[in-house]
Design a protein around this motif. Structure first.
Motif, PDB file in Angstrom:
ATOM      1  N   LYS A   1       0.861  -1.183   0.000  1.00 12.39           N
ATOM      2  CA  LYS A   1       0.000   0.000   0.000  1.00 12.39           C
ATOM      3  C   LYS A   1       0.896   1.233   0.000  1.00 12.39           C
ATOM      4  CE  LYS A   1      -3.824  -2.336   0.560  1.00 12.39           C
ATOM      5  NZ  LYS A   1      -4.864  -2.360  -0.431  1.00 12.39           N
ATOM      6  N   PRO A   2       0.584   2.245  -0.829  1.00 11.23           N
ATOM      7  CA  PRO A   2       1.425   3.446  -0.868  1.00 11.23           C
ATOM      8  C   PRO A   2       1.287   4.272   0.409  1.00 11.23           C
ATOM      9  CG  PRO A   2      -0.515   3.740  -2.241  1.00 11.23           C
ATOM     10  CD  PRO A   2      -0.534   2.313  -1.753  1.00 11.23           C
ATOM     11  N   ILE A   3       2.345   5.008   0.718  1.00 15.15           N
ATOM     12  CA  ILE A   3       2.314   5.984   1.816  1.00 15.15           C
ATOM     13  C   ILE A   3       2.190   7.350   1.160  1.00 15.15           C
ATOM     14  CG2 ILE A   3       3.637   7.033   3.684  1.00 15.15           C
ATOM     15  CD1 ILE A   3       4.762   4.267   4.284  1.00 15.15           C
ATOM     16  N   ASN A   4       1.078   8.006   1.375  1.00 20.61           N
ATOM     17  CA  ASN A   4       0.825   9.301   0.741  1.00 20.61           C
ATOM     18  C   ASN A   4       1.860  10.319   1.178  1.00 20.61           C
ATOM     19  OD1 ASN A   4      -1.434   8.243  -0.530  1.00 20.61           O
ATOM     20  ND2 ASN A   4      -2.788   8.833   1.138  1.00 20.61           N
ATOM     21  N   GLY A   5       2.341  11.098   0.226  1.00 21.67           N
ATOM     22  CA  GLY A   5       3.293  12.156   0.522  1.00 21.67           C
ATOM     23  C   GLY A   5       4.747  11.766   0.314  1.00 21.67           C
TER      24      GLY A   5
END
Length: 164
Positions: free
Chosen positions: A76-80
């Motif tokens: 899952k991507p980490i936003n930012g």
């Protein structure tokens, strides 16, 4: 017929190129610097699902341990933060070990099975073919000898060369 072939080849190439760009890397090979030190290969099956295979060895005067295993991971991507993802999953490992206490009694060798969870961070450097990941792998061992029960101290820092 040739025009149709080239049309399908062009569309296939466009699809393949877009699929690679959706993920920061497709596959990677390197080292897991943990317990035990292992060779690792990670392959993304989809944009967010990966399979990691590993084989490792650890030994000293009293014991030798060889293991092979596989983990299924959901990323899952980490936003930012571009190219940084967290992941979770699980897998299994087979352990082949021998133990020698230095005397003629108490020596043993056996096979054990480990079932583990997997939680970690994965980062692909944008301008180099290097991937780093750090993970925790709490493991429940089923076997004989000293490899039985729960082990919560397993994990590793992995350094890989990306192959796409």
């Amino acid at each position: 017929m040739k025009k149709l072939f080239f049309l399908f080849a062009f569309l296939g190439a466009m699809f393949f190129t877009n699929a690679i760009q959706a993920q920061s890397y497709n596959s990677a090979i390197g080292l897991r610097l943990g317990y035990p030190v292992s060779v690792t290969y990670k392959k993304f099956l989809t944009e967010s699902n990966a399979l990691e295979l590993f084989a490792g060895y650890r030994g000293n005067t009293f014991y030798n341990w060889f293991s092979v295993g596989a983990a299924y991971q959901i990323h899952k991507p980490i936003n930012g933060v571009e190219n940084l993802q967290w992941y979770f999953g699980g897998g299994a490992t087979a352990l082949f070990y021998s133990y020698d206490d230095g005397f003629d009694f108490g020596d043993s060798g056996s096979v054990g099975i480990g079932i583990f969870g997997n939680l970690g961070l994965d980062y692909k450097f944008p301008d180099t073919p290097i991937n780093l990941s750090a993970d925790w792998m709490p493991t429940f061992f089923v076997g004989s000898g000293y490899l039985t029960g729960f082990g919560g101290g397993y994990g590793a820092l992995s350094v890989r060369y990306t192959l796409n």
